[in-house]
Write a protein that holds these residues in place. Structure first.
Motif, short mmCIF file in Angstrom:
data_model
loop_
_atom_site.label_atom_id
_atom_site.label_comp_id
_atom_site.label_asym_id
_atom_site.label_seq_id
_atom_site.Cartn_x
_atom_site.Cartn_y
_atom_site.Cartn_z
N MET A 1 0.86 -1.18 0.00
CA MET A 1 0.00 0.00 0.00
C MET A 1 0.90 1.23 0.00
SD MET A 1 -2.91 0.96 2.82
CE MET A 1 -3.76 -0.58 2.59
N ALA A 2 0.84 2.01 -1.02
CA ALA A 2 1.64 3.23 -1.13
C ALA A 2 1.00 4.32 -0.29
CB ALA A 2 1.73 3.65 -2.60
N SER A 3 1.73 5.44 -0.13
CA SER A 3 1.23 6.57 0.63
C SER A 3 -0.13 7.03 0.10
CB SER A 3 2.24 7.72 0.59
OG SER A 3 1.77 8.80 1.33
N SER A 4 -0.31 7.02 -1.23
CA SER A 4 -1.60 7.43 -1.81
C SER A 4 -2.71 6.46 -1.41
CB SER A 4 -1.50 7.54 -3.33
OG SER A 4 -1.21 6.28 -3.89
N GLU A 5 -2.39 5.18 -1.26
CA GLU A 5 -3.39 4.21 -0.82
C GLU A 5 -3.73 4.42 0.65
OE1 GLU A 5 -3.03 0.08 -2.45
OE2 GLU A 5 -1.14 0.92 -3.17
N ILE A 6 -2.73 4.75 1.46
CA ILE A 6 -3.01 5.06 2.87
C ILE A 6 -3.89 6.30 2.93
CG2 ILE A 6 -1.97 5.89 5.02
CD1 ILE A 6 0.26 3.86 4.58
N HIS A 7 -3.61 7.28 2.08
CA HIS A 7 -4.47 8.47 2.01
C HIS A 7 -5.91 8.05 1.71
CE1 HIS A 7 -6.41 11.92 0.07
NE2 HIS A 7 -5.65 12.66 0.85
N GLU A 8 -6.09 7.18 0.76
CA GLU A 8 -7.43 6.72 0.37
C GLU A 8 -8.12 5.99 1.52
OE1 GLU A 8 -10.80 6.21 -1.77
OE2 GLU A 8 -9.06 7.38 -2.42
N ARG A 9 -7.38 5.19 2.30
CA ARG A 9 -7.98 4.38 3.37
C ARG A 9 -8.24 5.17 4.65
NH1 ARG A 9 -10.32 0.33 1.42
NH2 ARG A 9 -10.38 -0.62 3.44
N LEU A 10 -7.47 6.28 4.89
CA LEU A 10 -7.58 7.01 6.15
C LEU A 10 -8.18 8.40 6.04
CD1 LEU A 10 -4.27 6.46 8.18
CD2 LEU A 10 -6.52 5.50 8.61
N ASN A 11 -7.90 9.11 4.94
CA ASN A 11 -8.22 10.54 4.89
C ASN A 11 -9.72 10.80 5.04
OD1 ASN A 11 -7.35 13.33 4.53
ND2 ASN A 11 -8.55 13.23 2.66
N ASN A 12 -10.03 11.67 6.02
CA ASN A 12 -11.39 12.09 6.32
C ASN A 12 -12.31 10.92 6.66
OD1 ASN A 12 -13.09 14.25 6.84
ND2 ASN A 12 -13.98 14.20 4.80
N ARG A 13 -11.73 9.89 7.27
CA ARG A 13 -12.53 8.72 7.70
C ARG A 13 -12.55 8.65 9.22
NH1 ARG A 13 -12.73 4.08 3.30
NH2 ARG A 13 -12.20 5.33 1.48
N ARG A 14 -13.61 8.05 9.73
CA ARG A 14 -13.80 7.92 11.17
C ARG A 14 -13.73 6.45 11.57
NH1 ARG A 14 -18.64 10.08 13.43
NH2 ARG A 14 -19.68 8.83 11.86
N PHE A 15 -13.20 6.21 12.77
CA PHE A 15 -12.99 4.85 13.27
C PHE A 15 -13.48 4.73 14.70
CE2 PHE A 15 -10.12 5.54 9.85
CZ PHE A 15 -9.98 4.32 9.23
N THR A 16 -13.88 3.52 15.04
CA THR A 16 -14.30 3.22 16.40
C THR A 16 -13.49 2.03 16.92
OG1 THR A 16 -16.21 2.83 17.82
CG2 THR A 16 -16.17 1.65 15.73
N VAL A 17 -13.47 1.87 18.22
CA VAL A 17 -12.68 0.82 18.86
C VAL A 17 -13.32 -0.55 18.61
CG1 VAL A 17 -11.83 -0.05 21.08
CG2 VAL A 17 -11.91 2.43 20.64
N ALA A 18 -12.50 -1.48 18.14
CA ALA A 18 -12.93 -2.87 18.01
C ALA A 18 -12.43 -3.69 19.21
CB ALA A 18 -12.43 -3.48 16.70
N ASN A 19 -11.19 -3.38 19.67
CA ASN A 19 -10.60 -4.10 20.80
C ASN A 19 -9.49 -3.25 21.39
OD1 ASN A 19 -9.76 -5.95 22.66
ND2 ASN A 19 -8.76 -7.30 21.19
N ASN A 20 -9.59 -2.93 22.68
CA ASN A 20 -8.57 -2.15 23.36
C ASN A 20 -8.65 -2.43 24.85
OD1 ASN A 20 -6.51 -0.32 23.79
ND2 ASN A 20 -7.84 1.46 23.72
N THR A 21 -8.32 -3.63 25.25
CA THR A 21 -8.53 -4.07 26.63
C THR A 21 -7.67 -3.31 27.64
OG1 THR A 21 -6.96 -5.87 26.28
CG2 THR A 21 -9.29 -6.39 26.01
N HIS A 22 -6.48 -2.83 27.26
CA HIS A 22 -5.60 -2.16 28.22
C HIS A 22 -5.52 -0.65 28.00
CE1 HIS A 22 -4.15 -6.37 28.33
NE2 HIS A 22 -4.19 -6.11 29.62
N GLY A 23 -6.30 -0.12 27.08
CA GLY A 23 -6.20 1.30 26.75
C GLY A 23 -7.32 2.12 27.34
N LEU A 24 -7.23 3.41 27.10
CA LEU A 24 -8.20 4.36 27.62
C LEU A 24 -9.39 4.54 26.68
CD1 LEU A 24 -8.54 6.29 30.02
CD2 LEU A 24 -7.37 8.02 28.66
N SER A 25 -9.16 4.50 25.38
CA SER A 25 -10.27 4.65 24.44
C SER A 25 -11.12 3.38 24.48
CB SER A 25 -9.76 4.92 23.02
OG SER A 25 -8.99 3.85 22.55
#
Length: 119
Positions: free
Chosen positions: A1-25
């Motif tokens: 995945m090139a930088s442009s592909e990372i841009h496509e997958r992340l830019n202006n997108r929102r995410f929620t927690v799927a698994n974070n047993t030891h974290g704060l979020s």
């Protein structure tokens, strides 16, 4: 995945927690990312997070690294680092898997997973 592909997958997108047993979020925390070339910025809030910010960069074909800081609903100020891998689930939604650790305000670390919020 090139930088442009990372841009496509992340830019202006929102995410929620799927698994974070030891974290704060957790349940209710939403992350929003922006990508400009190889630079990444983000904000997050919800659950125990009153507000948080992230800054990072693309480090590889499907990898990123971030620094983050937040203030919690209990007025704690925390900061940490993470190294992440970008993937895709069976529904075509972007997934993120991080290894992370605290730099200030807490100790320890862990692993966490996130999934894109579908519109």
């Amino acid at each position: 995945m090139a930088s442009s592909e990372i841009h496509e997958r992340l830019n202006n997108r929102r995410f929620t927690v799927a698994n974070n047993t030891h974290g704060l979020s957790g349940n209710g925390t939403v992350f929003h990312y922006l990508v400009d070339g190889g630079a990444i910025t983000g904000t997050y809030r919800g659950g125990r997070i009153r507000m948080g910010s992230q800054v990072g960069r693309v480090t590889g074909r499907n990898t990123i690294e971030l620094l983050y800081h937040c203030i919690t609903t209990e007025d704690e100020i925390l900061a940490g680092w993470s190294r992440g891998e970008i993937g895709q689930d069976q529904h075509g939604l972007t997934t993120l898997h991080f290894v992370w650790g605290w730099l200030s305000g807490a100790t320890g670390g862990g692993e966490s997973s996130y999934v894109e919020l579908a519109d």
